[in-house]
Scaffold this motif. Structure first.
Motif, PDB file in Angstrom:
ATOM      1  N   LYS A 166       5.913  -5.287  -1.850  1.00 49.02           N
ATOM      2  CA  LYS A 166       5.718  -6.714  -2.057  1.00 49.02           C
ATOM      3  C   LYS A 166       5.033  -6.997  -3.384  1.00 49.02           C
ATOM      4  N   GLY A 167       4.496  -5.996  -4.030  1.00 47.69           N
ATOM      5  CA  GLY A 167       3.921  -6.188  -5.349  1.00 47.69           C
ATOM      6  C   GLY A 167       2.583  -6.888  -5.347  1.00 47.69           C
ATOM      7  N   ASN A 168       1.930  -7.034  -4.206  1.00 51.77           N
ATOM      8  CA  ASN A 168       0.650  -7.731  -4.176  1.00 51.77           C
ATOM      9  C   ASN A 168      -0.433  -6.866  -3.540  1.00 51.77           C
ATOM     10  N   GLN A 169      -0.328  -5.538  -3.733  1.00 48.89           N
ATOM     11  CA  GLN A 169      -1.307  -4.649  -3.149  1.00 48.89           C
ATOM     12  C   GLN A 169      -2.634  -4.763  -3.886  1.00 48.89           C
ATOM     13  N   ASP A 170      -3.715  -4.878  -3.140  1.00 49.54           N
ATOM     14  CA  ASP A 170      -5.041  -4.951  -3.739  1.00 49.54           C
ATOM     15  C   ASP A 170      -5.547  -3.562  -4.113  1.00 49.54           C
ATOM     16  N   ASP A 171      -5.110  -2.562  -3.388  1.00 46.19           N
ATOM     17  CA  ASP A 171      -5.622  -1.221  -3.595  1.00 46.19           C
ATOM     18  C   ASP A 171      -4.585  -0.388  -4.344  1.00 46.19           C
ATOM     19  N   ALA A 172      -4.666  -0.386  -5.679  1.00 44.33           N
ATOM     20  CA  ALA A 172      -3.702   0.345  -6.496  1.00 44.33           C
ATOM     21  C   ALA A 172      -3.781   1.842  -6.241  1.00 44.33           C
ATOM     22  N   GLU A 173      -4.984   2.341  -5.999  1.00 45.19           N
ATOM     23  CA  GLU A 173      -5.153   3.764  -5.741  1.00 45.19           C
ATOM     24  C   GLU A 173      -4.450   4.169  -4.452  1.00 45.19           C
ATOM     25  N   ARG A 174      -4.580   3.319  -3.429  1.00 38.30           N
ATOM     26  CA  ARG A 174      -3.918   3.613  -2.157  1.00 38.30           C
ATOM     27  C   ARG A 174      -2.404   3.624  -2.335  1.00 38.30           C
ATOM     28  N   GLU A 175      -1.892   2.699  -3.135  1.00 42.47           N
ATOM     29  CA  GLU A 175      -0.455   2.653  -3.401  1.00 42.47           C
ATOM     30  C   GLU A 175      -0.004   3.930  -4.107  1.00 42.47           C
ATOM     31  N   GLU A 176      -0.796   4.407  -5.047  1.00 47.02           N
ATOM     32  CA  GLU A 176      -0.454   5.631  -5.771  1.00 47.02           C
ATOM     33  C   GLU A 176      -0.460   6.841  -4.839  1.00 47.02           C
ATOM     34  N   LEU A 177      -1.472   6.880  -3.958  1.00 44.68           N
ATOM     35  CA  LEU A 177      -1.530   7.961  -2.978  1.00 44.68           C
ATOM     36  C   LEU A 177      -0.316   7.944  -2.057  1.00 44.68           C
ATOM     37  N   LEU A 178       0.099   6.744  -1.695  1.00 43.41           N
ATOM     38  CA  LEU A 178       1.259   6.608  -0.823  1.00 43.41           C
ATOM     39  C   LEU A 178       2.507   7.151  -1.506  1.00 43.41           C
ATOM     40  N   GLN A 179       2.689   6.793  -2.799  1.00 47.52           N
ATOM     41  CA  GLN A 179       3.860   7.278  -3.530  1.00 47.52           C
ATOM     42  C   GLN A 179       3.849   8.804  -3.602  1.00 47.52           C
ATOM     43  N   THR A 180       2.676   9.375  -3.871  1.00 45.42           N
ATOM     44  CA  THR A 180       2.550  10.829  -3.941  1.00 45.42           C
ATOM     45  C   THR A 180       2.850  11.466  -2.591  1.00 45.42           C
ATOM     46  N   GLU A 181       2.324  10.823  -1.550  1.00 43.98           N
ATOM     47  CA  GLU A 181       2.540  11.328  -0.196  1.00 43.98           C
ATOM     48  C   GLU A 181       4.013  11.331   0.167  1.00 43.98           C
ATOM     49  N   LEU A 182       4.709  10.246  -0.158  1.00 44.39           N
ATOM     50  CA  LEU A 182       6.128  10.137   0.183  1.00 44.39           C
ATOM     51  C   LEU A 182       6.960  11.159  -0.579  1.00 44.39           C
ATOM     52  N   GLN A 183       6.580  11.441  -1.839  1.00 38.67           N
ATOM     53  CA  GLN A 183       7.338  12.395  -2.642  1.00 38.67           C
ATOM     54  C   GLN A 183       7.261  13.803  -2.061  1.00 38.67           C
ATOM     55  N   SER A 184       6.141  14.120  -1.414  1.00 38.89           N
ATOM     56  CA  SER A 184       5.973  15.451  -0.833  1.00 38.89           C
ATOM     57  C   SER A 184       6.350  15.501   0.646  1.00 38.89           C
ATOM     58  N   SER A 185       6.747  14.356   1.203  1.00 44.00           N
ATOM     59  CA  SER A 185       7.083  14.287   2.626  1.00 44.00           C
ATOM     60  C   SER A 185       8.581  14.437   2.846  1.00 44.00           C
ATOM     61  N   GLN A 186       8.927  14.755   4.059  1.00 44.35           N
ATOM     62  CA  GLN A 186      10.337  14.840   4.435  1.00 44.35           C
ATOM     63  C   GLN A 186      10.771  13.510   5.032  1.00 44.35           C
ATOM     64  N   SER A 187      11.763  12.894   4.408  1.00 43.81           N
ATOM     65  CA  SER A 187      12.259  11.613   4.912  1.00 43.81           C
ATOM     66  C   SER A 187      13.131  11.839   6.134  1.00 43.81           C
ATOM     67  N   ILE A 188      12.830  11.114   7.195  1.00 45.37           N
ATOM     68  CA  ILE A 188      13.653  11.168   8.401  1.00 45.37           C
ATOM     69  C   ILE A 188      14.801  10.175   8.293  1.00 45.37           C
ATOM     70  N   GLY A 189      14.480   8.980   7.873  1.00 43.36           N
ATOM     71  CA  GLY A 189      15.509   7.963   7.747  1.00 43.36           C
ATOM     72  C   GLY A 189      14.900   6.600   7.614  1.00 43.36           C
ATOM     73  N   ILE A 190      15.695   5.582   7.867  1.00 47.90           N
ATOM     74  CA  ILE A 190      15.211   4.211   7.814  1.00 47.90           C
ATOM     75  C   ILE A 190      15.600   3.482   9.089  1.00 47.90           C
ATOM     76  N   GLY A 191      14.788   2.497   9.437  1.00 47.61           N
ATOM     77  CA  GLY A 191      15.037   1.758  10.665  1.00 47.61           C
ATOM     78  C   GLY A 191      14.284   0.450  10.670  1.00 47.61           C
ATOM     79  N   ILE A 192      14.210  -0.158  11.830  1.00 47.59           N
ATOM     80  CA  ILE A 192      13.576  -1.458  11.997  1.00 47.59           C
ATOM     81  C   ILE A 192      12.307  -1.287  12.819  1.00 47.59           C
ATOM     82  N   TYR A 193      11.218  -1.856  12.309  1.00 50.78           N
ATOM     83  CA  TYR A 193       9.911  -1.708  12.951  1.00 50.78           C
ATOM     84  C   TYR A 193       9.669  -2.844  13.940  1.00 50.78           C
ATOM     85  N   ASN A 194       9.067  -2.493  15.075  1.00 52.28           N
ATOM     86  CA  ASN A 194       8.731  -3.483  16.092  1.00 52.28           C
ATOM     87  C   ASN A 194       7.398  -3.114  16.735  1.00 52.28           C
TER      88      ASN A 194
END
Length: 548
Positions: free
Chosen positions: A85-113
């Motif tokens: 959404k481009g409005n994250q207050d915590d830039a460091e957390r966003e960077e950690l998330l990107q790093t985490e996803l790059q080293s993670s195994q993607s299962i797929g995509i779906g709809i959250y409920n």
């Protein structure tokens, strides 16, 4: 191991990335209907974690068993919006998330409920399907990434195209004998909560039972319409040029409420989006969309048998036509001994629109068809006229328990204690000796695990009564069915057959299992979800003569 297309994120190490929603409600994280990417981290402790973990939720002992491990996922799971959404207050957390996803195994995509026991309904597995791998990568430049709508549209397009190809190439559907079949079967086709039946080669009836289907209803209809009408020959055997398939939308309110969508569901529903009231109004007026066409008849053909269906009538059950017993009807009719001088008497209990009755009558048998619904009997009688076999079928509008009790009275040669059903004449009553073949196909008696004990007793009572009506000297066939997933899956399918054995003991009849059938081939299943996708069991028994 394999992860089901629909699965529960209820393990002790499950976490959720707290991305802000539009209404600044950070307590629940993602909003209902958010398109998410699901990944598994190789680390046991995520740098995004606060170090505190909630204790595992206590398992419901009533619904647990030693073989149920599908929800026990040992690694952390994260859900991340595909487009930031481009409005994250915590830039460091966003960077950690990107790093985490790059080293993670993607299962797929779906709809959250957040309101459902199924936290994410995965619609696309990256390990199995690589076409969308480029879209699944989180981009550092969100404006260059495809939108969630674009991604979901492509997923739906590929899923619908695959469903069409599966039926046309794998099952030769449609064909000159059959133009009505299941086109999309929920998880079997990778679209959890969504079913589509094609009726008469001209109408596609959608059945929605999940919140995501209602949220993305317009996109689903638009995509389905495009796939079906861009290549009409693949879904209809009609030679008429420029045949355009109608799309009718229906839903199951009880399941939608359970999924947190309908009014009266979780309180959070009121806050999930500003257009909640608009969606409510749409749902409330769903039944009125086709009001002017509710009596319009569509002729559905199945294995050369024709049926009058009314897909635009919202009062019809499910999609308006049951095509899951198509192959079973053909199989049973092929077993009838109609080449001898003796007449084959068939009893079809809960006949609905006459599926088994019509097949047996066309095979030369004399049939008694019973249903408690007057509308169902009227339609079945009309279908008999349509197939030129009305002279071989006697239709009875009666509760089947009352009918079975009256038939037992006749079979025992006792004086009637209740009034005969109006459609059974005295001559038939006087000559009654029993049935050669009985079909018992009741509606769903066990909608949930909690209702299984009561349903088992009901199944036992009905099957005992049916067994008592099989010809005492010659024996015969009993096709006993259950469409309750809870019963079909209980003890790996053994509970239903065990119930049949105890019913046979109660009726003092010997039985042998000849065959066990399931839903027709067009109700495709996902091997990873087996046996969770199983719901229909049809057991064919040979019932021996009475020994006393």
């Amino acid at each position: 191991g394999a992860i089901s297309y629909t699965y529960q994120t209820t393990a002790a190490n499950t976490e959720q990335t707290p991305i802000e929603s539009d209404d600044d409600d950070t307590s629940s994280g993602l909003a209902l209907g958010t398109l998410v990417q699901v990944a598994v981290s190789p680390e046991k402790q995520s740098p995004l974690s606060s170090g505190k973990r909630k204790k595992p939720a206590k398992r419901n002992k009533r619904n647990s068993n030693s073989n149920s491990k599908e929800a026990e996922i040992r690694y952390p799971h994260y859900t991340d919006e595909i487009v930031s959404k481009g409005n994250q207050d915590d830039a460091e957390r966003e960077e950690l998330l990107q790093t985490e996803l790059q080293s993670s195994q993607s299962i797929g995509i779906g709809i959250y409920n957040p309101h459902s026991m199924y936290r994410v309904r995965i619609l696309w597995h990256t390990a199995v399907n690589t076409q969308l791998s480029s879209m699944l990568a989180t981009s550092a430049s969100p404006e260059s990434s495809p939108s969630p709508t674009d991604i979901l549209r492509q997923i739906l397009t590929l899923r619908f195209q695959s469903a069409v190809q599966t039926r046309s190439k794998g099952l030769k559907l449609p064909n000159s004998d059959t133009n009505s079949y299941r086109l999309v079967n929920g998880e079997g086709d990778g679209l959890s909560g969504l079913a589509v039946d094609v009726l008469g080669g001209s109408v596609a009836v959608v059945m929605s039972s999940a919140a995501w289907c209602e949220i993305y209803k317009d996109l689903i209809v638009e995509t389905l319409d495009s796939v079906l009408n861009d290549n009409p020959a693949s879904v209809s055997d009609d030679d008429t040029e420029n045949v355009r398939m109608d799309i009718v939308w229906r839903n199951t309110p009880a399941r939608l409420k359970q999924d947190g969508y309908l009014t009266g569901g979780p309180p959070a529903f009121d806050d999930i989006s500003p257009d909640a009231e608009d969606r409510r109004r749409i749902l409330e007026h769903e039944a009125q969309l086709y009001q002017h066409r509710r009596d319009e008849c569509v002729i559905a053909t199945e294995s050369k048998i024709q049926y009058r269906t009314y897909p635009y009538n919202p009062d019809n059950q499910k999609t308006g036509f049951y095509c899951d017993q198509r192959e079973n009807r053909v199989r049973l009719a092929s077993l009838l001994d109609t080449n001898t001088n003796t007449n084959t008497n068939v009893l079809d209990l809960c006949c609905y629109h006459g599926g088994f009755a019509l097949h047996c009558a066309k095979a030369g048998a004399t049939v008694t068809a019973v249903d408690s619904s007057r509308d169902a009997i009227d339609t079945a009688r009309s279908n008999a006229d349509l197939n030129n076999c009305a002279d071989r079928i006697t239709f009875v509008n009666s509760d089947i328990e009352t009918f079975l009790k009256d038939e037992r009275t006749r079979a025992d040669g006792l004086e009637h204690t209740q009034q005969q059903p109006p459609d059974v004449d005295d001559e038939a009553s006087a000559s009654f000796t029993g049935y050669d073949v009985i079909i018992l196909d009741p509606p769903k008696l066990a909608p949930s695990l909690s209702s299984l004990p009561r349903a088992t007793r009901k199944y036992h009572s009905l099957n005992t009564a049916a067994l008592n009506l099989i010809h005492p000297q010659n024996g015969g066939l009993l096709l006993s069915c259950t469409c309750s997933a809870a019963m079909t899956q209980a003890e790996g399918g053994r509970q239903f057959q065990r119930m049949l054995q105890t019913a046979a003991v109660s009726a003092r009849r010997s039985v042998k299992v000849l065959e066990v059938w399931g839903a027709s081939g067009c109700h495709v299943r996902n091997p990873a979800a087996f046996p969770a996708g199983e719901y229909l069991t049809a057991v064919l028994l040979f019932v021996g003569p009475k020994m006393d």
